[in-house]
Scaffold this motif. Sequence first.
Motif, PDB file in Angstrom:
ATOM      1  N   UNK A   1      15.881  -8.743  -0.006  1.00 40.31           N
ATOM      2  CA  UNK A   1      14.443  -7.866  -1.375  1.00 40.31           C
ATOM      3  C   UNK A   1      15.216  -6.649  -1.057  1.00 40.31           C
ATOM      4  N   UNK A   2      15.397  -5.750  -2.063  1.00 37.84           N
ATOM      5  CA  UNK A   2      15.767  -4.755  -2.023  1.00 37.84           C
ATOM      6  C   UNK A   2      14.942  -3.685  -2.402  1.00 37.84           C
ATOM      7  N   UNK A   3      15.029  -2.321  -1.970  1.00 36.94           N
ATOM      8  CA  UNK A   3      13.711  -1.473  -3.191  1.00 36.94           C
ATOM      9  C   UNK A   3      12.573  -0.886  -3.399  1.00 36.94           C
ATOM     10  N   UNK A   4      13.213  -1.278  -4.725  1.00 44.16           N
ATOM     11  CA  UNK A   4      13.043  -1.377  -5.750  1.00 44.16           C
ATOM     12  C   UNK A   4      12.276  -2.485  -6.083  1.00 44.16           C
ATOM     13  N   UNK A   5      12.880  -4.076  -5.554  1.00 48.02           N
ATOM     14  CA  UNK A   5      11.707  -4.766  -5.382  1.00 48.02           C
ATOM     15  C   UNK A   5      10.497  -5.044  -5.164  1.00 48.02           C
ATOM     16  N   UNK A   6      10.764  -3.962  -3.136  1.00 48.97           N
ATOM     17  CA  UNK A   6       9.684  -3.685  -2.970  1.00 48.97           C
ATOM     18  C   UNK A   6       8.378  -3.124  -3.447  1.00 48.97           C
ATOM     19  N   UNK A   7       9.124  -2.175  -4.211  1.00 43.05           N
ATOM     20  CA  UNK A   7       8.404  -1.002  -4.976  1.00 43.05           C
ATOM     21  C   UNK A   7       6.943  -2.125  -5.798  1.00 43.05           C
ATOM     22  N   UNK A   8       7.895  -2.888  -6.504  1.00 48.81           N
ATOM     23  CA  UNK A   8       8.053  -3.857  -7.599  1.00 48.81           C
ATOM     24  C   UNK A   8       6.876  -4.574  -7.421  1.00 48.81           C
ATOM     25  N   UNK A   9       7.117  -4.995  -5.562  1.00 48.87           N
ATOM     26  CA  UNK A   9       5.499  -5.495  -5.037  1.00 48.87           C
ATOM     27  C   UNK A   9       4.241  -4.796  -5.318  1.00 48.87           C
ATOM     28  N   UNK A  10       3.832  -3.793  -4.245  1.00 52.12           N
ATOM     29  CA  UNK A  10       3.568  -3.694  -3.796  1.00 52.12           C
ATOM     30  C   UNK A  10       2.405  -3.764  -5.489  1.00 52.12           C
ATOM     31  N   UNK A  11       3.348  -2.807  -6.891  1.00 52.96           N
ATOM     32  CA  UNK A  11       2.430  -2.535  -7.985  1.00 52.96           C
ATOM     33  C   UNK A  11       1.687  -3.367  -8.435  1.00 52.96           C
ATOM     34  N   UNK A  12       2.474  -4.495  -8.303  1.00 53.06           N
ATOM     35  CA  UNK A  12       2.027  -5.754  -8.546  1.00 53.06           C
ATOM     36  C   UNK A  12       0.679  -6.069  -7.533  1.00 53.06           C
ATOM     37  N   UNK A  13       0.987  -6.663  -6.326  1.00 52.60           N
ATOM     38  CA  UNK A  13      -0.489  -6.038  -5.468  1.00 52.60           C
ATOM     39  C   UNK A  13      -1.039  -5.433  -6.024  1.00 52.60           C
ATOM     40  N   UNK A  14      -1.246  -3.704  -6.320  1.00 53.71           N
ATOM     41  CA  UNK A  14      -1.995  -2.701  -6.822  1.00 53.71           C
ATOM     42  C   UNK A  14      -2.575  -3.418  -8.197  1.00 53.71           C
ATOM     43  N   UNK A  15      -1.909  -4.171  -9.083  1.00 52.25           N
ATOM     44  CA  UNK A  15      -2.310  -4.699 -10.847  1.00 52.25           C
ATOM     45  C   UNK A  15      -3.104  -6.187 -10.492  1.00 52.25           C
ATOM     46  N   UNK A  16      -2.859  -6.653  -9.707  1.00 53.14           N
ATOM     47  CA  UNK A  16      -3.517  -7.974  -9.630  1.00 53.14           C
ATOM     48  C   UNK A  16      -4.702  -7.845  -8.791  1.00 53.14           C
ATOM     49  N   UNK A  17      -4.652  -6.967  -7.896  1.00 52.98           N
ATOM     50  CA  UNK A  17      -5.854  -6.961  -6.959  1.00 52.98           C
ATOM     51  C   UNK A  17      -6.450  -6.003  -6.893  1.00 52.98           C
ATOM     52  N   UNK A  18      -6.107  -4.973  -7.550  1.00 47.73           N
ATOM     53  CA  UNK A  18      -6.769  -3.768  -7.978  1.00 47.73           C
ATOM     54  C   UNK A  18      -6.758  -2.993  -6.830  1.00 47.73           C
ATOM     55  N   UNK A  19      -6.336  -3.490  -5.997  1.00 45.12           N
ATOM     56  CA  UNK A  19      -6.583  -2.676  -4.283  1.00 45.12           C
ATOM     57  C   UNK A  19      -4.597  -1.491  -4.346  1.00 45.12           C
ATOM     58  N   UNK A  20      -5.956   0.025  -3.840  1.00 44.24           N
ATOM     59  CA  UNK A  20      -4.449   0.670  -4.124  1.00 44.24           C
ATOM     60  C   UNK A  20      -3.567   0.615  -2.515  1.00 44.24           C
ATOM     61  N   UNK A  21      -2.329   1.251  -2.653  1.00 43.41           N
ATOM     62  CA  UNK A  21      -1.274   0.490  -1.305  1.00 43.41           C
ATOM     63  C   UNK A  21      -1.070   2.013  -1.295  1.00 43.41           C
ATOM     64  N   UNK A  22      -1.587   2.205  -0.098  1.00 43.52           N
ATOM     65  CA  UNK A  22      -0.840   3.926   0.774  1.00 43.52           C
ATOM     66  C   UNK A  22       0.298   3.855   1.080  1.00 43.52           C
ATOM     67  N   UNK A  23       1.105   5.281   1.086  1.00 45.17           N
ATOM     68  CA  UNK A  23       2.166   5.275   1.865  1.00 45.17           C
ATOM     69  C   UNK A  23       2.111   4.341   3.348  1.00 45.17           C
ATOM     70  N   UNK A  24       1.170   5.287   3.622  1.00 47.30           N
ATOM     71  CA  UNK A  24       0.949   4.947   5.172  1.00 47.30           C
ATOM     72  C   UNK A  24       0.579   2.666   5.080  1.00 47.30           C
ATOM     73  N   UNK A  25       0.312   2.362   4.411  1.00 46.97           N
ATOM     74  CA  UNK A  25      -0.060   0.389   4.248  1.00 46.97           C
ATOM     75  C   UNK A  25       1.282   0.856   3.828  1.00 46.97           C
ATOM     76  N   UNK A  26       2.900   1.573   3.206  1.00 46.47           N
ATOM     77  CA  UNK A  26       3.658   0.797   3.071  1.00 46.47           C
ATOM     78  C   UNK A  26       4.389   0.734   3.987  1.00 46.47           C
ATOM     79  N   UNK A  27       4.157   1.380   4.611  1.00 43.48           N
ATOM     80  CA  UNK A  27       4.640   1.904   5.833  1.00 43.48           C
ATOM     81  C   UNK A  27       4.246   0.388   6.334  1.00 43.48           C
ATOM     82  N   UNK A  28       3.518  -0.151   6.925  1.00 41.39           N
ATOM     83  CA  UNK A  28       2.905  -1.088   7.543  1.00 41.39           C
ATOM     84  C   UNK A  28       3.212  -2.824   7.004  1.00 41.39           C
TER      85      UNK A  28
END
Length: 82
Positions: A32-59
């Motif tokens: 999975x490339x970094x672009x797909x990971x960013x798109x995954x995070x955006x999908x998660x935010x869109x579908x759940x309404x949860x904000x994914x912070x930079x700290x979250x992404x590190x974990x």
Amino acid sequence: MSTVREMLVELTGEPEFAESIGDDAELSASGIDSGDLVRLVLLIEQRTGAEVTTEDMDNLVTIKDYERFVAERGDASAAGSA
């Protein structure tokens, strides 16, 4: 199929790929490339309404990490908007 795996299928168009990744495997080492990971995070935010912070992404490293995040934050966001 888990929520995160369904999102990976949506992003990659390859159900076999999403199913072949172990729950504890690092997504970035699974092809999975970094672009797909960013798109995954955006999908998660869109579908759940949860904000994914930079700290979250590190974990968020494995599918298990993403699933746990969606379960915890997705539920909290849904409760907060009710």
